[in-house]
Design a protein around this motif. Sequence first.
Motif, PDB file in Angstrom:
ATOM      1  N   PRO A  64     -19.307   3.968  -3.572  1.00 41.11           N
ATOM      2  CA  PRO A  64     -19.130   2.303  -3.810  1.00 41.11           C
ATOM      3  C   PRO A  64     -18.694   1.727  -2.696  1.00 41.11           C
ATOM      4  CG  PRO A  64     -17.908   3.777  -5.364  1.00 41.11           C
ATOM      5  CD  PRO A  64     -18.422   4.674  -4.369  1.00 41.11           C
ATOM      6  N   LEU A  65     -19.420   0.430  -2.268  1.00 37.20           N
ATOM      7  CA  LEU A  65     -19.016  -0.529  -1.202  1.00 37.20           C
ATOM      8  C   LEU A  65     -17.925  -1.577  -1.929  1.00 37.20           C
ATOM      9  CD1 LEU A  65     -22.464  -0.885   0.292  1.00 37.20           C
ATOM     10  CD2 LEU A  65     -20.693   0.700   0.956  1.00 37.20           C
ATOM     11  N   LEU A  66     -16.817  -1.687  -1.266  1.00 38.79           N
ATOM     12  CA  LEU A  66     -16.037  -2.718  -1.512  1.00 38.79           C
ATOM     13  C   LEU A  66     -15.933  -3.845  -0.549  1.00 38.79           C
ATOM     14  CD1 LEU A  66     -12.839  -0.379  -2.253  1.00 38.79           C
ATOM     15  CD2 LEU A  66     -14.621  -1.565  -4.043  1.00 38.79           C
ATOM     16  N   VAL A  67     -16.040  -5.176  -1.199  1.00 40.47           N
ATOM     17  CA  VAL A  67     -16.282  -6.422  -0.272  1.00 40.47           C
ATOM     18  C   VAL A  67     -14.740  -7.226  -0.302  1.00 40.47           C
ATOM     19  CG1 VAL A  67     -17.452  -8.671   0.098  1.00 40.47           C
ATOM     20  CG2 VAL A  67     -18.618  -6.609  -0.807  1.00 40.47           C
ATOM     21  N   TYR A  68     -14.213  -7.365   0.836  1.00 38.92           N
ATOM     22  CA  TYR A  68     -12.969  -8.136   0.871  1.00 38.92           C
ATOM     23  C   TYR A  68     -13.005  -9.242   1.722  1.00 38.92           C
ATOM     24  CZ  TYR A  68     -10.790  -3.555  -0.524  1.00 38.92           C
ATOM     25  OH  TYR A  68     -10.223  -2.442  -1.130  1.00 38.92           O
ATOM     26  N   GLU A  69     -12.070 -10.010   1.653  1.00 38.81           N
ATOM     27  CA  GLU A  69     -11.803 -11.321   2.711  1.00 38.81           C
ATOM     28  C   GLU A  69     -11.809 -10.738   3.952  1.00 38.81           C
ATOM     29  OE1 GLU A  69      -8.531 -13.764   2.666  1.00 38.81           O
ATOM     30  OE2 GLU A  69      -7.330 -12.415   1.334  1.00 38.81           O
ATOM     31  N   PHE A  70     -12.000 -11.582   5.052  1.00 38.83           N
ATOM     32  CA  PHE A  70     -12.089 -10.978   6.455  1.00 38.83           C
ATOM     33  C   PHE A  70     -10.870 -11.329   6.857  1.00 38.83           C
ATOM     34  CE2 PHE A  70     -12.905 -11.646  11.064  1.00 38.83           C
ATOM     35  CZ  PHE A  70     -13.086 -10.469  11.208  1.00 38.83           C
ATOM     36  N   VAL A  71     -10.003 -10.565   7.501  1.00 42.56           N
ATOM     37  CA  VAL A  71      -8.740 -11.002   8.216  1.00 42.56           C
ATOM     38  C   VAL A  71      -8.977 -10.612   9.697  1.00 42.56           C
ATOM     39  CG1 VAL A  71      -6.337 -10.850   8.358  1.00 42.56           C
ATOM     40  CG2 VAL A  71      -7.563 -10.762   6.116  1.00 42.56           C
ATOM     41  N   GLY A  72      -9.307 -11.664  10.489  1.00 46.28           N
ATOM     42  CA  GLY A  72      -9.543 -11.417  11.861  1.00 46.28           C
ATOM     43  C   GLY A  72      -8.488 -11.205  13.119  1.00 46.28           C
ATOM     44  N   ASN A  73      -7.253 -11.173  12.768  1.00 43.98           N
ATOM     45  CA  ASN A  73      -6.279 -11.239  13.837  1.00 43.98           C
ATOM     46  C   ASN A  73      -5.760  -9.771  14.133  1.00 43.98           C
ATOM     47  OD1 ASN A  73      -4.802 -12.281  15.749  1.00 43.98           O
ATOM     48  ND2 ASN A  73      -3.161 -12.991  14.669  1.00 43.98           N
ATOM     49  N   GLY A  74      -6.352  -8.873  13.727  1.00 42.62           N
ATOM     50  CA  GLY A  74      -6.138  -7.527  14.036  1.00 42.62           C
ATOM     51  C   GLY A  74      -5.223  -7.060  12.990  1.00 42.62           C
ATOM     52  N   THR A  75      -4.517  -5.937  13.270  1.00 42.09           N
ATOM     53  CA  THR A  75      -3.485  -5.147  12.403  1.00 42.09           C
ATOM     54  C   THR A  75      -1.946  -5.280  13.052  1.00 42.09           C
ATOM     55  OG1 THR A  75      -3.675  -3.029  13.532  1.00 42.09           O
ATOM     56  CG2 THR A  75      -5.181  -3.033  11.464  1.00 42.09           C
ATOM     57  N   LEU A  76      -1.065  -5.010  11.883  1.00 36.58           N
ATOM     58  CA  LEU A  76       0.380  -4.954  12.505  1.00 36.58           C
ATOM     59  C   LEU A  76       0.633  -3.864  13.724  1.00 36.58           C
ATOM     60  CD1 LEU A  76       3.128  -6.056  12.416  1.00 36.58           C
ATOM     61  CD2 LEU A  76       3.704  -4.739  10.432  1.00 36.58           C
ATOM     62  N   PHE A  77      -0.238  -2.713  13.460  1.00 40.02           N
ATOM     63  CA  PHE A  77       0.097  -1.718  14.602  1.00 40.02           C
ATOM     64  C   PHE A  77      -0.446  -2.227  15.738  1.00 40.02           C
ATOM     65  CE2 PHE A  77      -1.483   1.725  16.628  1.00 40.02           C
ATOM     66  CZ  PHE A  77      -0.986   2.834  16.395  1.00 40.02           C
ATOM     67  N   GLU A  78      -1.638  -2.899  15.794  1.00 40.09           N
ATOM     68  CA  GLU A  78      -2.023  -3.437  17.033  1.00 40.09           C
ATOM     69  C   GLU A  78      -1.038  -4.319  17.760  1.00 40.09           C
ATOM     70  OE1 GLU A  78      -5.606  -4.880  15.990  1.00 40.09           O
ATOM     71  OE2 GLU A  78      -6.927  -3.225  16.059  1.00 40.09           O
ATOM     72  N   HIS A  79      -0.494  -5.240  17.016  1.00 39.38           N
ATOM     73  CA  HIS A  79       0.386  -6.112  17.682  1.00 39.38           C
ATOM     74  C   HIS A  79       1.642  -5.714  18.099  1.00 39.38           C
ATOM     75  CE1 HIS A  79      -1.481 -10.042  16.677  1.00 39.38           C
ATOM     76  NE2 HIS A  79      -2.217  -9.572  15.799  1.00 39.38           N
ATOM     77  N   ILE A  80       2.263  -4.461  17.318  1.00 36.80           N
ATOM     78  CA  ILE A  80       3.451  -4.003  17.753  1.00 36.80           C
ATOM     79  C   ILE A  80       3.297  -3.155  19.090  1.00 36.80           C
ATOM     80  CG2 ILE A  80       5.329  -2.180  17.067  1.00 36.80           C
ATOM     81  CD1 ILE A  80       4.621  -2.991  14.154  1.00 36.80           C
ATOM     82  N   HIS A  81       2.314  -2.154  19.038  1.00 38.45           N
ATOM     83  CA  HIS A  81       1.974  -1.013  19.924  1.00 38.45           C
ATOM     84  C   HIS A  81       1.053  -1.364  21.130  1.00 38.45           C
ATOM     85  CE1 HIS A  81       4.370   1.305  17.232  1.00 38.45           C
ATOM     86  NE2 HIS A  81       3.454   1.111  16.364  1.00 38.45           N
ATOM     87  N   LYS A  82       0.132  -2.399  20.960  1.00 38.41           N
ATOM     88  CA  LYS A  82      -0.808  -2.793  21.948  1.00 38.41           C
ATOM     89  C   LYS A  82      -0.295  -4.012  22.775  1.00 38.41           C
ATOM     90  CE  LYS A  82      -4.303   0.320  20.051  1.00 38.41           C
ATOM     91  NZ  LYS A  82      -5.715   0.257  19.524  1.00 38.41           N
ATOM     92  N   LYS A  83      -0.356  -5.284  21.729  1.00 40.07           N
ATOM     93  CA  LYS A  83      -0.274  -6.442  22.171  1.00 40.07           C
ATOM     94  C   LYS A  83       1.405  -6.814  22.525  1.00 40.07           C
ATOM     95  CE  LYS A  83      -4.172  -8.258  19.898  1.00 40.07           C
ATOM     96  NZ  LYS A  83      -4.804  -9.109  18.825  1.00 40.07           N
ATOM     97  N   GLY A  84       2.262  -6.456  21.821  1.00 31.43           N
ATOM     98  CA  GLY A  84       3.637  -6.539  22.003  1.00 31.43           C
ATOM     99  C   GLY A  84       4.114  -8.235  21.739  1.00 31.43           C
ATOM    100  N   ASN A  85       3.486  -8.669  21.285  1.00 30.67           N
ATOM    101  CA  ASN A  85       3.738 -10.292  21.185  1.00 30.67           C
ATOM    102  C   ASN A  85       4.245 -10.969  20.066  1.00 30.67           C
ATOM    103  OD1 ASN A  85       1.660  -9.893  19.400  1.00 30.67           O
ATOM    104  ND2 ASN A  85       0.196 -11.190  20.293  1.00 30.67           N
ATOM    105  N   LEU A  86       4.935 -10.188  19.375  1.00 28.46           N
ATOM    106  CA  LEU A  86       5.799 -10.578  18.141  1.00 28.46           C
ATOM    107  C   LEU A  86       7.317 -10.831  18.199  1.00 28.46           C
ATOM    108  CD1 LEU A  86       3.973  -8.311  15.363  1.00 28.46           C
ATOM    109  CD2 LEU A  86       3.510 -10.614  15.869  1.00 28.46           C
TER     110      LEU A  86
END
Length: 735
Positions: free
Chosen positions: A472-494
Amino acid sequence: MGCRCSTSRTSTAAAAHAQAKPRCPNRCGDVEIPYPFGTKRGCFLNKDFLITCNDTLNPPKPFLRKSSIEVVNISIDGHLNVMQYTAKVCYDAKGYSVDSNLPYITLSKFTFSRTGNKFVVIGCDSYAYVLGFLGEDRYKSGCTSTCDSLDYVTNGSCVGTGCCQIEIPGGLKELEVEAFSFKNHTKVSSFNPCTYAFVVDQSQFHFTSNYLALGGIRDEFPMVLDWEIITDKTCEEAKICGLNASCDTPKDNTSTSSGYRCKCNKGYEGNPYLSDGCRDVNECEDPSRNNCTHICDNIPGSYTCRCRKGFHGDGRKDGGGCTPNQYTVIKVALGVGISFVVAIMSISWLHFLWTRRRHMKLKEKFFEQNGGSILRQELSKLHGQSSEKAKIFTEEEIKTVTNNYADVIGCGGSGNVYKGFLPDRTPVAVKKSKFVDQAKIDEFINELVVVLQINRRNVVRLLGCCLETQVPLLVYEFVGNGTLFEHIHKKGNLSWERRLRITAETAGVLSYLHSETNVPIIHRDVKSANILLDENCTPKVSDFGASKLVPIDAIQNCTVVQGTLGYLDPEYLQTCKLTDKSDVYSFGVVLVELLTGKMALLSDKPEEERSLAMNFLSSLKQNRLLEILDNRIVNDGNKQQLKEVAKLAARCISVRGEERPTMKEVSLELQGRLSLMSNGQYYLRDNVESNGVQETEYFTSTFYECRNGIGSHTTPTDGYDSVQQLELMAFDYER
C-alpha cells in the motif's frame, strides 16, 4: 588401481558404423568389437585379431588373443587402447628396496603408437628407461625426474621437476620399463620415496602433484597400439577392403612394414573391412555436410544442389548460389514487407492488450490483497469531514502526483518517501513501504480508518492511500521544515521556549491518541525523527506505520518488538507487553534530547553508557544536571524550569512502567510550565531568589497570553494544581 578409458580417436560417424561381422558378437562388456577383430572363430580376420572375452568377470572384459593384455577400446582407424602395469620401485630411508614392479610386454604384429603415447617418469629422486627392439636393433632411452620440495612441482608441467616425459619411436613391438632411484631418500622420503615409470596414452594423462603422494599413482595406465593388416600381397590383391572403400598405408608406419589399412571412400562411412560396411552418407540430411543454398539432392557418394522455383544459379554456397528472378524479387519483397508490417502491428496490439489486461488483473489482485474492499466498506460508514477528504487513489493517479516517483525526499529501512503535488498543486508526501504483513491486512485497514479520522493540528494528516500496488501507498500532507531530530542535532536553532512549546504540543497529541479516541492508539515509534515541523515550527507527529489499537486498560502482547533503539521502552523490550506507558518512555527520551541536545544513542560513550536515558538518570542522581544540559538553552532566567522539566523527563523514562505518568498528566504539566514561561513567572522567581528574597505566593490564578498583539484571558488547565504550578521546589531526584 585400474583405469578405464574411452579414446577420443574414433569419430562419431565411424563409431556409428563400427559393426562386427554378421551373426557375430559386437561387444564384450563395455567395449565394442568391430571387424576385423572378433571373439569367435569366423568372426575375426586372422589370429592376430582374436579378442578373448572373459565373461566370468563382472562386467566381462576383452583381452588380446589369449594374453593378459586388457583391451579398453578398439577403433577402426587403426588404433587400439590397452591397459599396462606401472613400473615401480620404492626405497626406505637406508636405501633398501622395499617394493618394485618392472612390467614387460611383447606384441606379435601390433606396434606401440609413436604419436599416441608418451614415456613418463614420476618421482623426486628418480630415473627410468624404456627398452625395446626396432627391427633387429636394440632401443633404449630414459628420463630423469628430481625435486627437493613439492613447492617446486607445477601441475601440468612434466619437464623434469617431479615428472619428466619423452616420445617413443614408432614400430616398437616389444616394451620393457625399468625404474630406479638415486637413493638420496633423506630429503624426499617424507612424501614419496618411490619411482614410477610407464608408457601412457598422452590424451589420458595430465600430471598433478597428487601423483607424488603415497598411493597417488594408478597400478595401470592406458596406452595406444597401432594395428594394421599384414600381407605379402598388395592390398587390392588380398582384397582387404570392402565395397566403396580403398587401401591406405599408415603414415606413421616403418619403412619395412608391408601392412595396410582401409578407409571408406568420400561420401561413404562405416566399417571399410566388411564387404558392404561402407554406406552412402546422405549429406542432404545434415546442412553442415553440404554447400547447398536452396535444394539438396543426394546421390551415391555425393550430392547435387539446385535452386527452388523463381531463382536461378548453381545453388552452391561455394559457387554462384541462387539469384532470384527479377519479377520474383519485387513480388517477394512486397509480400514480405506487407506481411512484416501486419505481423508487427498485430503482435504489438496483442501484446498491448495482453499487458493491459494482465496489469489490470494484477492491480485488482493487489487491491483485494491489501484490503481495498474492506476499506471501502469502512469509509462508507463514516459521515464526517475526515471521510470526505480521505481518498483511495489509483496507481495512475499516484504516478501523476509523484511524477513517476521522481523526487525522493526520504528513505529508510521501512521504505521511501516521495514528494508530489495534487491536481490543485497541494504538496503531499507519498510513503511507499518495502513490505507488508499480509496476515495483518484487516488490522492495517482498521488502523488506517482510525488514523483517517484523526483531525488534529499536531498530527500529519493522512489524505488517502493507494492499494493497487504490491504494497500500500499512503498519501500524507507535506510538512516541509524538516524533523525535530534535524533541528536539534544539525541546525541547533531552537530556543528553550520553542522546545518547551514543541514538547507540550506533542504530549497533547499523544494524550489525545491514548485517551480521547474511540479506541486508544499507541504510536509505538515516538522519536524526534517522527516529529515534523512546519514553517512556524509547529510539531506534527507522523509515521503511524507501527501503531497499535489497544482497548482501554488492555495490554497488547506482541510476538515482534517494534520501535527504534534508544527510544524503545526497556519493559516492553523485556516482556513484549505493549501499553500506553511505552509511548510515555519514548516521549521522555525525546524530552531528554531537547534538554541535552544529545542523540538517543551516544556513540562516543562506552557500550554500557550509550543510552542517553540511562546517562541522563545517572547525571541527575549525581546532581550533575547542569553539566549535561544543552548550553544553548541554559540562562540565568530558566534554570529552575529546566530542573522541573528534567524531573518530569526522569519520571517518563523510569524503567518500571507503573512509575511513569500518563501522557495526559505529562501534557497538563508541560502546558502549565509553558503558561508560566509565557507569563514570565520563572524569570521572576530566579531574579527574586538571586536577591535573597524567598517568595512563596504569586498572584496567578489566571494567565495572559499575547498573540499578534491581542490579549486573551484563560484559566488554568483543568486537573492541574495551580499551587503546584507556581511552587518552585529545589530539585531532588528520587525513585
